[in-house]
Design a protein around this motif. Structure first.
Motif, short mmCIF file in Angstrom:
data_model
loop_
_atom_site.label_atom_id
_atom_site.label_comp_id
_atom_site.label_asym_id
_atom_site.label_seq_id
_atom_site.Cartn_x
_atom_site.Cartn_y
_atom_site.Cartn_z
N SER A 460 0.82 -1.22 0.00
CA SER A 460 0.00 0.00 0.00
C SER A 460 0.85 1.26 0.00
CB SER A 460 -0.94 0.01 1.22
OG SER A 460 -0.18 -0.08 2.43
N VAL A 461 2.16 1.12 0.29
CA VAL A 461 3.07 2.28 0.29
C VAL A 461 4.38 1.89 -0.40
CG1 VAL A 461 4.28 4.02 1.66
CG2 VAL A 461 2.09 3.11 2.48
N VAL A 462 4.87 2.76 -1.28
CA VAL A 462 6.18 2.60 -1.90
C VAL A 462 7.05 3.80 -1.53
CG1 VAL A 462 7.45 2.63 -4.08
CG2 VAL A 462 5.47 1.15 -3.83
N ILE A 463 8.23 3.53 -0.99
CA ILE A 463 9.19 4.59 -0.68
C ILE A 463 10.30 4.53 -1.72
CG2 ILE A 463 10.83 5.50 1.01
CD1 ILE A 463 9.18 4.18 3.21
N LEU A 464 10.51 5.64 -2.42
CA LEU A 464 11.58 5.73 -3.41
C LEU A 464 12.75 6.49 -2.81
CD1 LEU A 464 9.55 6.70 -6.63
CD2 LEU A 464 10.26 4.43 -5.89
N ARG A 465 13.86 5.80 -2.63
CA ARG A 465 15.07 6.43 -2.12
C ARG A 465 15.89 6.95 -3.30
NH1 ARG A 465 18.55 3.11 1.97
NH2 ARG A 465 19.50 5.19 2.03
N LEU A 466 16.05 8.27 -3.40
CA LEU A 466 16.75 8.88 -4.51
C LEU A 466 18.09 9.50 -4.12
CD1 LEU A 466 13.77 10.68 -6.32
CD2 LEU A 466 14.56 8.32 -6.54
N ILE A 496 8.74 9.94 -1.41
CA ILE A 496 10.08 10.13 -1.99
C ILE A 496 11.01 10.61 -0.89
CG2 ILE A 496 11.46 11.51 -3.58
CD1 ILE A 496 9.21 11.41 -5.54
N LYS A 497 12.13 9.94 -0.78
CA LYS A 497 13.11 10.28 0.25
C LYS A 497 14.43 10.66 -0.39
CE LYS A 497 16.85 9.13 2.71
NZ LYS A 497 18.19 8.71 2.20
N GLY A 498 15.01 11.77 0.10
CA GLY A 498 16.41 12.10 -0.17
C GLY A 498 16.71 12.59 -1.57
N ILE A 499 15.80 13.26 -2.23
CA ILE A 499 16.14 13.78 -3.55
C ILE A 499 17.20 14.88 -3.39
CG2 ILE A 499 14.26 15.50 -3.56
CD1 ILE A 499 14.03 14.92 -6.60
N GLN A 500 18.26 14.81 -4.17
CA GLN A 500 19.37 15.73 -4.02
C GLN A 500 18.98 17.13 -4.51
OE1 GLN A 500 23.23 14.24 -5.32
NE2 GLN A 500 22.43 12.16 -5.33
N GLU A 501 19.65 18.12 -3.94
CA GLU A 501 19.36 19.51 -4.28
C GLU A 501 19.59 19.77 -5.77
OE1 GLU A 501 18.02 23.30 -3.54
OE2 GLU A 501 18.14 21.66 -2.09
N ARG A 502 20.63 19.18 -6.32
CA ARG A 502 20.94 19.42 -7.74
C ARG A 502 19.94 18.78 -8.68
NH1 ARG A 502 24.82 15.09 -9.61
NH2 ARG A 502 25.00 13.59 -7.89
N LEU A 522 7.31 14.16 0.67
CA LEU A 522 8.71 14.37 0.30
C LEU A 522 9.54 14.44 1.58
CD1 LEU A 522 10.46 14.85 -2.27
CD2 LEU A 522 10.22 17.30 -1.82
N PHE A 523 10.51 13.54 1.76
CA PHE A 523 11.23 13.41 3.01
C PHE A 523 12.74 13.57 2.81
CE2 PHE A 523 7.27 11.20 3.51
CZ PHE A 523 6.85 11.53 4.79
N VAL A 524 13.39 14.02 3.88
CA VAL A 524 14.83 14.20 3.86
C VAL A 524 15.54 12.94 4.34
CG1 VAL A 524 16.75 15.52 4.83
CG2 VAL A 524 14.63 16.69 4.21
N ASP A 525 15.01 12.26 5.35
CA ASP A 525 15.67 11.06 5.86
C ASP A 525 14.72 9.87 5.85
OD1 ASP A 525 14.23 11.06 8.51
OD2 ASP A 525 15.31 12.96 8.69
N LEU A 526 15.30 8.68 5.89
CA LEU A 526 14.54 7.45 5.75
C LEU A 526 13.66 7.13 6.97
CD1 LEU A 526 13.92 5.03 3.97
CD2 LEU A 526 15.90 3.86 4.96
N PRO A 527 14.15 7.26 8.21
CA PRO A 527 13.29 6.94 9.36
C PRO A 527 11.96 7.70 9.34
CG PRO A 527 15.55 7.17 10.08
CD PRO A 527 15.52 7.61 8.66
#
Length: 552
Positions: A460-466, A496-502, A522-527
């Motif tokens: 039911s949830v997908v986390i994309l680590r970028l 979506i987690k951790g998309i880089q600034e660039r 939109l998240f900065v860290d995984l936890p």
């Protein structure tokens, strides 16, 4: 405007070291002038315009490029690569078009320098450069075969075909004399440097065989009469139809002149301590050199790596050495043309054959071939196309092939990995899928990378680590957008987690962020992302339990 053009012009700084280096520059200039004489004559003859044109080009272009170019030690003049291009043009259009061709090509190179695009040569892959060099060496060698047999080349513009066409016309004993002369020159050039590598072997070889052939009065073709003075500068004959006809060849020559000159200057800067080179100024200098050569009836010129290497080995430290090299050749024109006219054409063929062989480094070829299959394919392909078709086409195909293999390698470096939630597992974690995207997500790999995610089910949830994504272009961002939209339509929440600034700008512009169900996804860290996913699962399960407890 003055600040823009100032770096492209000569200045007093070019000669700052002269008080300390003039003696070594004098010796180097005389040495490279002696070495350049047979090469200039040979390249002029081989291109079909005559020995005097090669000599004039070495003089005029050598001085102009030394003064205005961007390298402190580069020696310019006619080169084998230029001969390879000029030969077919001269065969079709005639030698009278060469001065105009030189002028037009020089203007194109000059414009490239003024526009400051000199650094583009750094984007040419090493296997392409080496394959290009190998192909040129093979062509130069093949071009000398007819002269080595004492016959004229065949009518074909393809070098190999022209050699085959020329062989049935051999006539003895002229052919035997020509072959003996070629072999003698080659032997002297090979064995004399073993006694002393500072001896100008090519010049000694030509002097020896010329004396023998002249004393014995052997039947063999000679260079013939040369001018005893430099010609006055004149504007080449020009008509609009002729300019239109020569525009394509001039662009080809300009591209070759730019590539060869910058490569030579770069190599010279890497093996000497005479200071860096300015790529843009080098193009300006080489453009002006070809323009000036055209005004004096010469051919297009480039930086010559062989003569530049001799210049460096002889102790050159400044531009004075290249200028003296041209002054030595001027002295030959005014003092020794009668002697030079007696040189057998087969002797010049021997010089160029050995020069072509020395252009090929066995260790370099071995390194390229064994580096990787893709590098070997690019190297061999570039060399084959150079010999079979056209030099610039070969470079273009070589760069395209290298780009293809590079993109394939880059695409293979990317990957999608599903990760388990290892820390404090909780009920409902099986409904959360965490995917880490690595490497490059661009037009060459995007669809393949996200295919696995799109096939996910029973979550039911997908986390994309970028955060590990190194390359993201518009195509990759668009594929992520479509992936998010597809999952959301299936009622799978995407975080979506951790998309880089660039990467944030392209992701926002293409629609990755707006495709999310909520801006808080939109998240900065995984936890934090995992905690949000768990709360979503708990809320969904509670809603499902409530719906089951109150049937409609």
């Amino acid at each position: 405007m003055r600040g823009y053009f100032a770096p492209l012009l000569p200045g007093a700084a070019d000669y700052r070291r002269l008080p300390r280096t003039w003696r070594s520059d004098l010796v180097a200039g005389i040495t490279v002038g002696i070495v350049a004489l047979p090469l200039a004559l040979a390249f002029g003859v081989s291109s079909g315009v005559g020995a005097e044109v090669g000599l004039i080009t070495a003089i005029i272009a050598g001085i102009v490029a030394a003064v205005f170019g961007g390298s402190n030690v580069q020696v310019s003049g006619p080169t084998g690569a230029m001969v390879v291009i000029l030969g077919p043009i001269v065969a079709v259009q005639g030698p009278q078009v060469v001065p105009l061709l030189s002028l037009m090509a020089g203007i194109f190179v000059l414009i490239a320098g003024v526009l400051k695009i000199g650094r583009v040569v750094s984007y040419i892959p090493w296997p392409v450069i080496e394959g290009f060099t190998l192909g040129i060496a093979v062509i130069i060698f093949l071009q000398q075969v007819p002269a080595a047999f004492g016959v004229s080349p065949g009518p074909s513009t393809n070098t190999l075909v022209a050699v085959v066409e020329a062989l049935p016309t051999v006539a003895w004993p002229v052919t035997a004399t020509a072959i003996a002369t070629t072999v003698a020159v080659a032997a002297i050039m090979v064995f004399l440097p073993r006694l002393n590598r500072h001896i100008p072997a090519s010049l000694i070889a030509i002097i020896v065989v010329t004396i023998v052939v002249t004393v014995a009065n052997l039947p063999i073709d000679r260079i013939g009469q040369l001018p005893s003075a430099l010609p006055a500068p004149t504007f080449p004959a020009v008509t609009l139809p002729l300019v239109a006809t020569l525009a394509g060849p001039a662009l080809t020559i300009a591209a070759l002149a730019a590539i060869e000159s910058l490569l030579s200057a770069r190599v010279a800067a890497s093996i000497s301590d005479t200071g860096p080179y300015d790529a843009d100024r080098e193009l300006v200098g080489q453009g002006l050199a070809s323009v000036a050569s055209g005004f004096f009836g010469g051919m297009p010129a480039t930086g010559a790596i062989a003569r530049t290497a001799v210049n460096l080995r002889s102790g050159a430290q400044s531009r004075l050495a290249a200028i003296i090299h041209s002054l030595v050749l001027i002295a030959v024109v005014y003092l020794a043309t009668s002697a030079v006219s007696l040189i057998p054409l087969a002797a010049l063929a021997g010089v160029l054959m050995i020069t072509a062989i020395r252009m090929i480094s066995r260790s370099t070829v071995r390194s390229v071939i064994t580096a990787s299959r893709s590098d070997a394919a690019v190297f061999v392909g570039t060399a084959v196309v150079t010999v079979s078709f056209d030099l610039i086409i070969a470079v273009g195909i070589g760069i395209a092939a290298a780009a293809f293999f590079a993109l394939r390698t880059l695409a293979a470096s990317g990957g999608v990995h599903r990760e388990e939630i290892r820390e404090s597992p909780q009920p409902g974690d099986e409904e959360i899928a965490v995917f880490r995207l690595d490497g490059a997500l661009f037009f060459g790999a995007a669809d393949r990378m996200v295919e696995e995610i799109n096939l996910i089910s029973s979550v039911s949830v997908v986390i994309l680590r970028l955060s590990q994504l190194q390359v993201l272009d518009a195509t990759g961002a668009r594929v992520i957008t479509e992936l998010v939209q597809s999952l959301e339509r299936r009622n799978i929440t995407v975080l979506i987690k951790g998309i880089q600034e660039r990467h944030l700008h392209v992701a926002t512009r293409v629609g990755v962020i707006s495709a999310l169900r909520h801006q808080n996804h939109l998240f900065v860290d995984l936890p934090a992302a995992i905690e949000h996913a768990r709360s979503h699962v708990r809320r969904t399960r509670a809603q499902q339990s409530g719906a089951q407890g109150h049937p409609s």
